[in-house]
Design an enzyme around this catalytic site. Structure first.
Site, PDB file in Angstrom:
ATOM      1  CE  LYS A   1      -4.199  -1.929   0.550  1.00 53.30           C
ATOM      2  NZ  LYS A   1      -3.850  -3.339   0.445  1.00 53.30           N
TER       3      LYS A   1
ATOM      4  NE  ARG B   1      -8.288  -8.945  -6.398  1.00 56.34           N
ATOM      5  CZ  ARG B   1      -9.424  -8.326  -6.131  1.00 56.34           C
ATOM      6  NH1 ARG B   1     -10.370  -8.259  -7.051  1.00 56.34           N
ATOM      7  NH2 ARG B   1      -9.644  -7.768  -4.953  1.00 56.34           N
TER       8      ARG B   1
ATOM      9  CB  VAL C   1     -16.357  -9.336  -6.954  1.00 56.35           C
ATOM     10  CG1 VAL C   1     -17.735  -9.977  -6.814  1.00 56.35           C
ATOM     11  CG2 VAL C   1     -15.317 -10.112  -6.154  1.00 56.35           C
TER      12      VAL C   1
ATOM     13  NE  ARG D   1     -19.124  -7.702  -4.254  1.00 56.32           N
ATOM     14  CZ  ARG D   1     -17.822  -7.625  -3.970  1.00 56.32           C
ATOM     15  NH1 ARG D   1     -17.316  -8.408  -3.025  1.00 56.32           N
ATOM     16  NH2 ARG D   1     -17.046  -6.784  -4.607  1.00 56.32           N
TER      17      ARG D   1
ATOM     18  CE  LYS E   1      -7.048   3.611   4.476  1.00 48.94           C
ATOM     19  NZ  LYS E   1      -7.265   3.950   3.047  1.00 48.94           N
TER      20      LYS E   1
ATOM     21  CE  LYS F   1      -8.956  15.464   7.454  1.00 51.44           C
ATOM     22  NZ  LYS F   1      -8.931  16.076   8.794  1.00 51.44           N
TER      23      LYS F   1
END
Length: 447
Positions: free
Chosen positions: A116, A291, A294, A337, A158, A201
């Site tokens: 990341k 990739r 979904v 979904r 994160k 932020k």
């Protein structure tokens, strides 16, 4: 073009890729665990190879077994679908060493975007707008406090190697920061084997907007528009639509062009999705998924372009089949979904499907690998199908979705269908007035 493609996945995405291969006249091989011996993609493939027992680590994540299956069957390419090994750079490298084509980007690009922190640096270099925050990993509390003070509270911590909301904590004040930092690092280390974290932020009411991009690996890049994936629970997408009801034509074109140029400059090959938080007319880069997503069917619905065909074409050296000026956006599409879960508690609900009936009619698509009598195993993701609806505009699309949900029947297990029947009648959803926190607030109220 490839002669034989091995599909290294399961469920609806394995069946989706299999269909594309058949349309292109390519022989198919699927791999499966012992738990998936009766799966629909196994029944329909030209060849199948059992690669291990139910746990993913012993089957769908077992690189040695998958490479062996390629060699036994003579497959000259592998399509990884999404999840499992789809963003595993080591897998891509090993396939290349065995002269087997990985239908996806290079291992180097997977590594760059899989980290990341490095992904954010790369995005910034390529001219993609990013969220204000730390330039790299943060290990010291004093550094975290300094950065948070500079960009202003609230902030979000994160995991660098993270995903799915793990290793992600919000601090609203300096007093919250110490605990949030320690907790995020602990969760990140446990989940990913890497406790590196960074600070950004925290936006108050953003939407989640992502741009579908493709590169040919030789300096050409295009975008296929954006998707709005703001309806989420615990950072997991539930409902996706294209185009976003929050963007105007100028914003749509601006962010699309930025992403297409970035992909071209990167020399990227294949499908990718650049994800943003969007607030007050500004886009802020979150991450890039290297990739197929979904939710790719909503993009296919509004463009009329088969993205899996495009993946296979690019990986085989055929380049992109379209130029940017060839891509036209028609109407509106929404994907729901359908998970084998309790619609309120979201507790998984494996078991036998006693009756399975899908809706039909103009503008209705169901991607699913299940059938009446199929036993859903308890070992994997709970997604059992995707309902994709397309209309000439968002109003028609919503009306068609309401009708399709009423027709959809899944008996024998609990599913999230009742949740979508509630959502399609909600005024905020009808007006497109929601953000990434909306669904969790809605569920918390017990409406």
């Amino acid at each position: 073009m490839f002669q034989k493609i091995l599909i290294a996945n399961r469920g609806e995405i394995a069946l989706r890729v299999l269909r594309a291969c058949k349309e292109l006249g390519i022989q198919t091989v699927v791999v499966h665990s012992t738990a998936d011996a009766d799966a629909m993609h196994v029944r329909l493939a030209d060849e199948s190879v059992c690669i291990g027992p139910p746990p993913s680590r012993d089957s769908y994540l077992n690189i040695h077994q998958i490479v062996a299956a390629c060699e036994i069957t003579g497959a000259d390419a592998v399509h990884p679908g999404y999840g499992f090994l789809s963003e595993n750079a080591k897998f891509s490298d090993i396939l290349a060493a065995h002269n087997i084509t990985f239908i996806g980007p290079t291992g180097d690009h997977i590594r760059i975007m899989g980290d990341k922190i490095e992904a954010k640096r790369t995005a910034k270099r390529l001219g993609i707008p990013v969220v204000p925050g730390s330039d790299g990993a943060v290990t010291e509390e004093k550094d975290a406090k300094r950065i948070a003070a500079e960009i202003g509270y609230p902030v979000i911590i994160k995991a660098s190697a993270g995903g799915g909301g793990r290793g992600m904590k919000v601090a609203h004040t300096e007093a919250d920061l110490e605990v949030a930092l320690q907790t995020a690092r602990s969760e990140a280390g446990a989940a990913f084997g890497d406790d590196a974290v960074y600070i950004e932020k925290y936006l108050q009411k953003p939407r989640h907007i992502e741009v579908q991009v493709f590169g040919d690996g030789f300096g050409r890049g295009v975008h296929f528009g954006e998707r709005d994936c703001s309806l989420q629970r615990r950072h997991q997408k539930v409902w996706e639509e294209a185009n976003s009801p929050a963007l105007n034509a100028e914003e749509r074109s601006r962010i699309g062009d930025i992403c297409a140029k970035a992909i071209a400059d990167l020399g990227y090959s294949g499908a990718g999705t650049i994800e943003f938080l969007y607030e007050n007319g500004e886009f802020y880069f979150i991450e890039m998924n290297t990739r197929l997503q979904v939710e790719h069917p909503v993009t296919e619905a509004i463009t009329g372009i088969d993205l899996v065909h495009e993946q296979i074409r690019v990986a085989s050296g055929g380049g992109l089949s379209v130029k940017q000026e060839d891509i036209r956006f028609q109407g509106h599409a929404i994907e729901c979904r359908i998970n084998a879960e309790d619609p309120r508690t979201f507790t998984p609900s494996p078991g036998t499907i006693t009756h399975f009936h899908t809706p039909g009619g103009l503008g209705i698509r169901v991607d699913s690998g299940v059938y009446s009598g199929y036993k859903i195993p308890p070992y994997y993701d709970s997604l059992i199908g995707k309902l994709i609806v397309h209309g000439r505009n968002r109003v028609e699309c919503m009306m068609r979705l309401r009708r399709a949900l009423d027709e959809f029947v899944v008996d024998g297990i609990k599913t999230t269908l009742p949740l979508f029947r509630d959502l399609v009648g909600n005024a905020d959803i009808a007006n497109g007035d929601y953000d990434i926190h909306w669904l969790e607030k809605y569920l918390a109220k017990g409406e």
